[in-house]
Design a protein around this motif. Structure first.
Motif, PDB file in Angstrom:
ATOM      1  N   PRO A   1       2.809   8.580  -5.846  1.00 22.97           N
ATOM      2  CA  PRO A   1       1.202   8.532  -5.082  1.00 22.97           C
ATOM      3  C   PRO A   1       1.101   9.369  -3.937  1.00 22.97           C
ATOM      4  CG  PRO A   1       2.316   6.099  -5.665  1.00 22.97           C
ATOM      5  CD  PRO A   1       3.560   7.081  -6.025  1.00 22.97           C
ATOM      6  N   GLY A   2       2.281   9.684  -3.237  1.00 23.58           N
ATOM      7  CA  GLY A   2       2.131  10.295  -2.053  1.00 23.58           C
ATOM      8  C   GLY A   2       1.635  11.980  -2.530  1.00 23.58           C
ATOM      9  N   THR A   3       1.733  12.611  -3.666  1.00 19.62           N
ATOM     10  CA  THR A   3       1.188  13.435  -3.968  1.00 19.62           C
ATOM     11  C   THR A   3      -0.199  13.607  -4.143  1.00 19.62           C
ATOM     12  OG1 THR A   3       1.327  13.222  -6.472  1.00 19.62           O
ATOM     13  CG2 THR A   3       3.070  14.293  -5.398  1.00 19.62           C
ATOM     14  N   ALA A   4      -1.032  12.636  -4.160  1.00 16.83           N
ATOM     15  CA  ALA A   4      -2.329  12.370  -4.017  1.00 16.83           C
ATOM     16  C   ALA A   4      -2.845  11.886  -2.805  1.00 16.83           C
ATOM     17  CB  ALA A   4      -2.850  11.377  -5.240  1.00 16.83           C
ATOM     18  N   GLY A   5      -1.969  11.956  -1.789  1.00 15.78           N
ATOM     19  CA  GLY A   5      -2.268  11.507  -0.335  1.00 15.78           C
ATOM     20  C   GLY A   5      -2.475   9.996  -0.172  1.00 15.78           C
ATOM     21  N   LEU A   6      -1.822   9.106  -1.158  1.00 10.22           N
ATOM     22  CA  LEU A   6      -1.811   7.753  -1.169  1.00 10.22           C
ATOM     23  C   LEU A   6      -0.942   7.174  -0.436  1.00 10.22           C
ATOM     24  CD1 LEU A   6      -3.053   6.882  -4.476  1.00 10.22           C
ATOM     25  CD2 LEU A   6      -4.462   7.501  -2.581  1.00 10.22           C
ATOM     26  N   THR A   7      -0.742   6.243   0.445  1.00 11.57           N
ATOM     27  CA  THR A   7       0.008   5.834   1.360  1.00 11.57           C
ATOM     28  C   THR A   7       0.193   4.162   1.152  1.00 11.57           C
ATOM     29  OG1 THR A   7      -1.494   5.348   2.990  1.00 11.57           O
ATOM     30  CG2 THR A   7      -0.118   7.329   3.111  1.00 11.57           C
ATOM     31  N   ALA A   8       1.271   3.522   1.377  1.00 16.10           N
ATOM     32  CA  ALA A   8       1.297   2.045   1.324  1.00 16.10           C
ATOM     33  C   ALA A   8       0.453   1.455   2.369  1.00 16.10           C
ATOM     34  CB  ALA A   8       2.886   1.616   1.337  1.00 16.10           C
ATOM     35  N   PRO A   9       0.250   0.079   2.137  1.00 12.84           N
ATOM     36  CA  PRO A   9      -0.317  -0.699   3.407  1.00 12.84           C
ATOM     37  C   PRO A   9       0.496  -1.033   4.605  1.00 12.84           C
ATOM     38  CG  PRO A   9      -0.822  -1.785   0.932  1.00 12.84           C
ATOM     39  CD  PRO A   9       0.174  -0.508   0.688  1.00 12.84           C
ATOM     40  N   VAL A  10      -0.155  -1.010   5.627  1.00 14.45           N
ATOM     41  CA  VAL A  10       0.594  -1.475   6.906  1.00 14.45           C
ATOM     42  C   VAL A  10       0.076  -2.894   7.212  1.00 14.45           C
ATOM     43  CG1 VAL A  10       0.991  -0.662   9.232  1.00 14.45           C
ATOM     44  CG2 VAL A  10       1.182   1.031   7.593  1.00 14.45           C
ATOM     45  N   ALA A  11      -1.144  -2.860   7.428  1.00 17.31           N
ATOM     46  CA  ALA A  11      -1.819  -4.251   7.627  1.00 17.31           C
ATOM     47  C   ALA A  11      -1.675  -5.057   6.171  1.00 17.31           C
ATOM     48  CB  ALA A  11      -3.344  -4.046   7.973  1.00 17.31           C
ATOM     49  N   ALA A  12      -1.398  -6.450   6.329  1.00 16.26           N
ATOM     50  CA  ALA A  12      -1.349  -7.329   5.266  1.00 16.26           C
ATOM     51  C   ALA A  12      -2.298  -7.304   4.468  1.00 16.26           C
ATOM     52  CB  ALA A  12      -0.847  -8.716   5.806  1.00 16.26           C
ATOM     53  N   PRO A  13      -2.538  -6.923   3.129  1.00 15.68           N
ATOM     54  CA  PRO A  13      -3.834  -6.888   2.329  1.00 15.68           C
ATOM     55  C   PRO A  13      -4.251  -8.232   2.078  1.00 15.68           C
ATOM     56  CG  PRO A  13      -2.154  -5.503   1.317  1.00 15.68           C
ATOM     57  CD  PRO A  13      -1.416  -6.313   2.425  1.00 15.68           C
ATOM     58  N   TRP A  14      -5.556  -8.435   2.188  1.00 18.87           N
ATOM     59  CA  TRP A  14      -6.239  -9.542   1.560  1.00 18.87           C
ATOM     60  C   TRP A  14      -7.511  -9.482   0.800  1.00 18.87           C
ATOM     61  CZ3 TRP A  14     -11.028  -9.780   3.978  1.00 18.87           C
ATOM     62  CH2 TRP A  14     -11.260  -8.925   4.933  1.00 18.87           C
TER      63      TRP A  14
ATOM     64  N   THR B   1       0.989  10.271 -24.003  1.00 20.15           N
ATOM     65  CA  THR B   1       1.878  10.047 -23.140  1.00 20.15           C
ATOM     66  C   THR B   1       1.481  10.459 -21.837  1.00 20.15           C
ATOM     67  OG1 THR B   1       3.917  10.231 -24.585  1.00 20.15           O
ATOM     68  CG2 THR B   1       4.303  10.791 -22.103  1.00 20.15           C
ATOM     69  N   LYS B   2       1.576   9.601 -20.638  1.00 22.26           N
ATOM     70  CA  LYS B   2       0.898  10.016 -19.425  1.00 22.26           C
ATOM     71  C   LYS B   2       1.901  10.305 -18.489  1.00 22.26           C
ATOM     72  CE  LYS B   2      -2.978   6.536 -19.275  1.00 22.26           C
ATOM     73  NZ  LYS B   2      -3.628   5.453 -18.857  1.00 22.26           N
ATOM     74  N   ASP B   3       1.769  11.121 -17.575  1.00 20.95           N
ATOM     75  CA  ASP B   3       2.467  11.438 -16.420  1.00 20.95           C
ATOM     76  C   ASP B   3       2.700  10.193 -15.297  1.00 20.95           C
ATOM     77  OD1 ASP B   3       3.557  13.965 -17.157  1.00 20.95           O
ATOM     78  OD2 ASP B   3       1.684  15.074 -16.324  1.00 20.95           O
ATOM     79  N   GLU B   4       3.697  10.057 -14.795  1.00 22.95           N
ATOM     80  CA  GLU B   4       4.031   9.172 -13.928  1.00 22.95           C
ATOM     81  C   GLU B   4       4.204  10.066 -12.500  1.00 22.95           C
ATOM     82  OE1 GLU B   4       3.833   5.592 -14.517  1.00 22.95           O
ATOM     83  OE2 GLU B   4       3.024   6.463 -16.517  1.00 22.95           O
ATOM     84  N   GLN B   5       3.253   9.874 -11.689  1.00 20.08           N
ATOM     85  CA  GLN B   5       3.173  10.950 -10.518  1.00 20.08           C
ATOM     86  C   GLN B   5       3.399   9.872  -9.254  1.00 20.08           C
ATOM     87  OE1 GLN B   5      -0.579  13.152 -10.927  1.00 20.08           O
ATOM     88  NE2 GLN B   5       0.190  14.255 -12.428  1.00 20.08           N
TER      89      GLN B   5
ATOM     90  N   ARG C   1      17.263  10.330  -9.072  1.00 17.13           N
ATOM     91  CA  ARG C   1      16.505  10.999  -8.392  1.00 17.13           C
ATOM     92  C   ARG C   1      14.993  11.100  -8.751  1.00 17.13           C
ATOM     93  NH1 ARG C   1      13.793  15.674  -7.580  1.00 17.13           N
ATOM     94  NH2 ARG C   1      14.141  16.046  -9.833  1.00 17.13           N
ATOM     95  N   VAL C   2      14.572  11.376  -9.869  1.00 16.61           N
ATOM     96  CA  VAL C   2      13.425  11.368 -10.564  1.00 16.61           C
ATOM     97  C   VAL C   2      12.635  10.010 -10.151  1.00 16.61           C
ATOM     98  CG1 VAL C   2      11.606  11.443 -12.404  1.00 16.61           C
ATOM     99  CG2 VAL C   2      13.869  13.147 -12.112  1.00 16.61           C
ATOM    100  N   LEU C   3      13.226   8.720 -10.588  1.00 22.54           N
ATOM    101  CA  LEU C   3      12.796   7.478 -10.451  1.00 22.54           C
ATOM    102  C   LEU C   3      12.428   7.204  -8.786  1.00 22.54           C
ATOM    103  CD1 LEU C   3      15.108   5.483 -12.904  1.00 22.54           C
ATOM    104  CD2 LEU C   3      12.578   6.323 -13.096  1.00 22.54           C
ATOM    105  N   ARG C   4      13.483   7.746  -7.796  1.00 17.38           N
ATOM    106  CA  ARG C   4      13.161   7.324  -6.526  1.00 17.38           C
ATOM    107  C   ARG C   4      11.914   8.298  -6.180  1.00 17.38           C
ATOM    108  NH1 ARG C   4      17.271   4.863  -3.686  1.00 17.38           N
ATOM    109  NH2 ARG C   4      18.921   4.541  -4.825  1.00 17.38           N
ATOM    110  N   GLU C   5      11.830   9.453  -6.646  1.00 18.77           N
ATOM    111  CA  GLU C   5      10.707  10.197  -6.279  1.00 18.77           C
ATOM    112  C   GLU C   5       9.306   9.788  -6.706  1.00 18.77           C
ATOM    113  OE1 GLU C   5       9.939  14.823  -6.924  1.00 18.77           O
ATOM    114  OE2 GLU C   5       9.550  13.904  -8.609  1.00 18.77           O
ATOM    115  N   ARG C   6       9.179   9.208  -7.958  1.00 22.81           N
ATOM    116  CA  ARG C   6       8.088   8.568  -8.429  1.00 22.81           C
ATOM    117  C   ARG C   6       7.620   7.311  -7.942  1.00 22.81           C
ATOM    118  NH1 ARG C   6       8.840  13.339 -10.878  1.00 22.81           N
ATOM    119  NH2 ARG C   6       8.236  13.641 -12.976  1.00 22.81           N
ATOM    120  N   TRP C   7       8.779   6.545  -7.745  1.00 28.21           N
ATOM    121  CA  TRP C   7       8.366   5.101  -7.020  1.00 28.21           C
ATOM    122  C   TRP C   7       8.566   5.017  -5.500  1.00 28.21           C
ATOM    123  CZ3 TRP C   7       7.059   0.781 -10.144  1.00 28.21           C
ATOM    124  CH2 TRP C   7       7.054   0.935 -11.412  1.00 28.21           C
TER     125      TRP C   7
END
Length: 279
Positions: A183-196, A177-181, A31-37
């Motif tokens: 990305p959504g908690t920081a307002g980050l989203t995955a690309p929709v348009a193909a990146p170049w 040791t760093k925290d693995e957070q 569950r934790v891994l699915r949340e983080r990744w």
């Protein structure tokens, strides 16, 4: 036999990875891994679209305190009694595995990557570890597409392959040791348009740097000297110097930027992400 419930299926840097969850309370760790990744999850346990190679397999598990486990980045089995350390080590093992798998196929820069959500134009902000790439993503990423805070993979046609890993953030009680957070908690989203790739920036953070960032255009030789130490699998690539020089020529060359605070890089990011496609 491993069941689908024991696997956290990822697609990172264009590579399928199955994280096999073992140890104590595997359901909670999964569950934790699915949340983080969450941005890197692939549906089911089958291959991602366009993927034909079998998935890489990395094992992760929480173990009792009386079973200390040695670990190196190249290890594909990550056991630890401390959950934050386990999550950090797992991220590093996955990173090592996918970079090794893509060596020779991608030009991989140790960089933060952000993209324009509509056009896919991507800026690669290159810097050594622990010098501000994750902070940059947190500061400039909301409203844009997150590509990576670790590795930007570039194809020969200029396409950028995202590595949507958790954000590796220093803890207030920093002890290595760093925290693995997520990305959504920081307002980050995955690309929709193909990146170049639209541009490359070599970052140098200087605490106390006065005023706005200092921007310097690098010639090809200086850019190559600055970028090759911050690349992965470079010498396993056919014609790496020619490839890198072509990337620089098409994207207008690299800039070196000296700055103090990540937010001050907004004009640099906006200019690069507003460029037209040179590929």
């Amino acid at each position: 036999m491993t069941s689908a419930a024991d696997i956290v299926p990822l697609h990172v840097l264009g590579t399928d990875v199955d994280v096999r969850v073992t140890g104590q309370e595997p359901e909670e760790l999964a569950r934790v891994l699915r949340e983080r990744w969450h941005l890197a999850l692939r549906e089911g346990t089958g291959p991602a679209a366009g993927t034909t190679a079998p998935p890489l397999v990395v094992e992760a598990g929480v173990v009792p305190e009386d079973r200390p486990e040695p670990w190196e980045r190249r290890d594909t089995v990550v056991h630890d009694r401390d959950l934050p350390r386990l999550l950090q080590r797992l991220t590093q093992s996955i990173t090592h595995a996918v970079i090794t798998a893509r060596a020779g196929e991608l030009l991989m820069l140790h960089a933060a990557g952000l993209a324009d959500p509509l056009t896919g134009a991507t800026a690669a902000f290159v810097a050594p570890g622990n010098t501000g790439k994750t902070t940059l993503c947190r500061a400039l990423g909301p409203g844009r597409a997150y590509v990576s805070d670790e590795t930007v993979g570039i194809g020969r046609d200029g396409t950028v392959v995202p590595y949507l890993k958790p954000l590796s953030t220093r803890r207030p009680d920093w002890s290595g040791t760093k925290d693995e957070q997520p990305p959504g908690t920081a307002g980050l989203t995955a690309p929709v348009a193909a990146p170049w790739l639209a541009g490359v920036v070599v970052l140098r953070r200087e605490v106390g740097h006065p005023g706005p960032p200092r921007v310097e255009q690098l010639d090809v030789l200086d850019a190559v000297l600055a970028l090759t130490p911050e690349s992965s699998g470079f010498m396993r690539t056919e014609g790496p110097l020619r490839w890198l020089a072509d990337v620089l020529e098409r994207t207008g060359g690299a800039q070196r930027v000296v700055y103090a605070e990540a937010a001050s890089l907004e004009p640099v990011a906006a200019e690069i992400l507003g460029r037209g496609d040179p590929w």
